[in-house]
Design a protein around this motif. Structure first.
Motif, short mmCIF file in Angstrom:
data_model
loop_
_atom_site.label_atom_id
_atom_site.label_comp_id
_atom_site.label_asym_id
_atom_site.label_seq_id
_atom_site.Cartn_x
_atom_site.Cartn_y
_atom_site.Cartn_z
N VAL A 30 7.28 5.85 6.60
CA VAL A 30 6.75 5.17 5.42
C VAL A 30 7.89 4.42 4.75
N VAL A 31 7.76 3.09 4.64
CA VAL A 31 8.83 2.24 4.10
C VAL A 31 8.26 1.35 3.00
N GLY A 32 8.76 1.51 1.79
CA GLY A 32 8.25 0.76 0.66
C GLY A 32 8.87 -0.62 0.53
N ASN A 33 8.47 -1.32 -0.54
CA ASN A 33 9.04 -2.64 -0.84
C ASN A 33 10.51 -2.48 -1.27
N ASN A 34 11.28 -3.51 -1.00
CA ASN A 34 12.73 -3.54 -1.25
C ASN A 34 13.52 -2.60 -0.34
N LYS A 35 12.87 -2.11 0.73
CA LYS A 35 13.60 -1.36 1.77
C LYS A 35 13.28 -1.92 3.16
N LYS A 36 12.60 -3.06 3.18
CA LYS A 36 12.20 -3.64 4.46
C LYS A 36 13.40 -4.10 5.28
N TYR A 50 0.83 -1.20 0.00
CA TYR A 50 0.00 0.00 0.00
C TYR A 50 0.87 1.25 0.00
N VAL A 51 2.02 1.16 0.63
CA VAL A 51 2.97 2.29 0.62
C VAL A 51 3.40 2.61 -0.80
N GLN A 52 3.70 1.58 -1.59
CA GLN A 52 4.11 1.80 -2.98
C GLN A 52 3.00 2.44 -3.80
#
Length: 447
Positions: A97-103, A80-82
């Motif tokens: 707010v942290v998107g995919n590939n930054k987890k 949802y962030v993306q």
């Protein structure tokens, strides 16, 4: 006093895996893990955006966490962030707010935010990401079954689906990294391993040098065989597959792995070729049926489950009836039925002839009646037969204690017993239906 962190997962099994990895990172950093319903210093919500309803649920859970503890740091992470970065950055309930590939960087981002040394967001352009983000699970909340994420991203671009836009292109995990994690979790006592990903059938294809006829090169089959060679592995199960991967060579190879579970969640969505074409699916109903028959050639009475969308834009009564006829012909053991829901940003949302909600509901009800009959018929094939059950939990049904788990074909089976048998594989004889969803069995004496 230790800082506390709480976690909530929305959406798919990939999200579940990623939350477990994030939880492990916070534990390693010295945080005490508490339930999401308790007071915490940090709340992490791993969001989902597969439907508009999922978007709404993601927002609700973020707001609920902030209401529970206004002083806490609320972290929105994931899909949802993306899809809604700007909206979340302007949401007063969300701090980070942290998107995919930054987890994998989430603990560092939280600590930087606490010390006010960094911004409140880290969202990448997922379309430009070519590398698999290394996450690893130390332990899981499950007692018997471990989910192993082996790939991310999807290149299919089905007309109803937002996932390729928020997960990016196919990126596969290093084979040896997967095997190291499986060995570690096996040592912790896990007996069943479920390989999962956003588009599992594409595992390894992005790493092949020769792109010709990729599905014949079998990186997924190779991985399954390697896991099967690890001493102590009892079961290997797959997440959702696309029909294209089901070739004679692939099926022959995986059928040689004795731990492999013959339960296939084979993606369908519709039994009508005209609807499949509008969905931008890459197969026909006839091709799908050929794959089913191929699997039945190599496996004894395999279980087939699938997802079906009813009320896709333009779906006529004739097209819906084609799906019902097809479902009956295949003989699925279970089906997840979804009413089509518009998803902003997809081609299907702009299509003409959107189906009214009352028609979608009627078709859903009708198909669910068929599903219940098919499920009952499949379960009936096992009555009086011997089987093996991996016990997962104790439950009380009508004041009696039962030990409940699944067989290799993912049928839920109960044993009436006061003894806690969790994480044991028990040989049983299946007797009758206990409930609509559970078969009752008795323990065979050679246990």
């Amino acid at each position: 006093m230790k800082k506390t962190a709480a976690f909530l997962t929305l959406g798919c099994k990939v999200n579940t895996y990623e939350t477990e990895a994030i939880r492990g990172m916070f534990e390693a950093a010295g945080y005490k893990i508490v339930d999401f319903k308790e007071l915490a210093d940090v709340y992490v919500v791993n969001t989902c955006t597969v439907t508009n309803i999922a978007d709404r649920k993601s927002r609700q859970m973020l707001h609920q966490a902030k209401k529970r503890n206004p002083a806490a740091i609320i972290v929105a992470v994931g899909c949802y962030v993306q899809a809604a970065e700007e909206e979340l950055l302007n949401d007063s309930s969300v701090d980070l707010v942290v998107g995919n590939n930054k987890k994998s960087e989430i603990v560092k981002l939280v600590e930087s935010y606490i010390s006010q040394q960094d911004t409140n967001y880290m969202v990448v352009d997922i379309d430009r990401e070519n590398e698999y983000e290394n996450l690893s699970v130390i332990s899981t909340m499950e007692k018997t079954r471990a989910f192993i994420k082996i790939q991310d991203g999807c290149n299919r671009f089905c007309s109803y689906c937002i996932i390729p836009y928020v997960r990016g292109r196919v990126r596969s995990r290093d084979e040896e990294d997967i095997l190291i994690e499986v060995r570690r979790l096996k040592e912790l006592g896990y007996k069943e391993f479920v390989l999962t990903g956003i588009h599992l059938s594409s595992y390894g294809l992005d790493r092949l040098e020769n792109s010709d006829d990729l599905y014949k090169q079998l990186p997924l089959a190779r991985l399954i065989k390697l896991i099967g060679q690890i001493p102590g592995i009892e079961r290997i199960r797959l997440g959702s597959l696309e029909p294209r991967i089901i070739t004679e060579t692939f099926v022959e190879e995986i059928s040689k792995v004795k731990q492999f579970c013959p339960h296939f969640h084979l993606s369908l969505q519709s039994g009508s070729n005209t609807v499949l074409k509008r969905m931008n699916r890459k197969y026909t109903a006839e091709e799908y049926e050929e794959k089913v028959e191929l699997l039945r050639k190599y496996f004894d009475n395999p279980a087939f489950t699938t997802d079906i969308i009813v009320g896709f834009p333009g779906e006529t009564e004739e097209e819906f009836n084609e799906t019902v006829e097809f479902v009956n012909r295949i003989g699925f053991s279970d089906i997840h039925v979804f009413k089509y829901s518009k998803r902003a940003g997809t081609k299907a949302a702009k299509m003409e002839n959107q189906i009214p909600e009352d028609i979608k509901q009627r078709r859903s009800n009708e198909l669910m009646t068929v599903v219940e009959k098919l499920s009952k018929n499949y379960k009936a094939m096992f009555l009086g037969k011997m089987d093996e059950v991996l016990i997962e939990e104790e439950v009380i049904i009508e004041k009696r204690k039962y030990q409940i788990g699944h067989n290799k074909r993912y049928l839920k089976i109960a044993i009436a017993s006061e003894e806690n048998l969790t994480n044991q594989i028990i040989k049983v004889e299946i007797q009758k239906e206990l409930t609509k969803d559970i078969l009752l069995s008795s323990i065979l004496t050679e246990n």
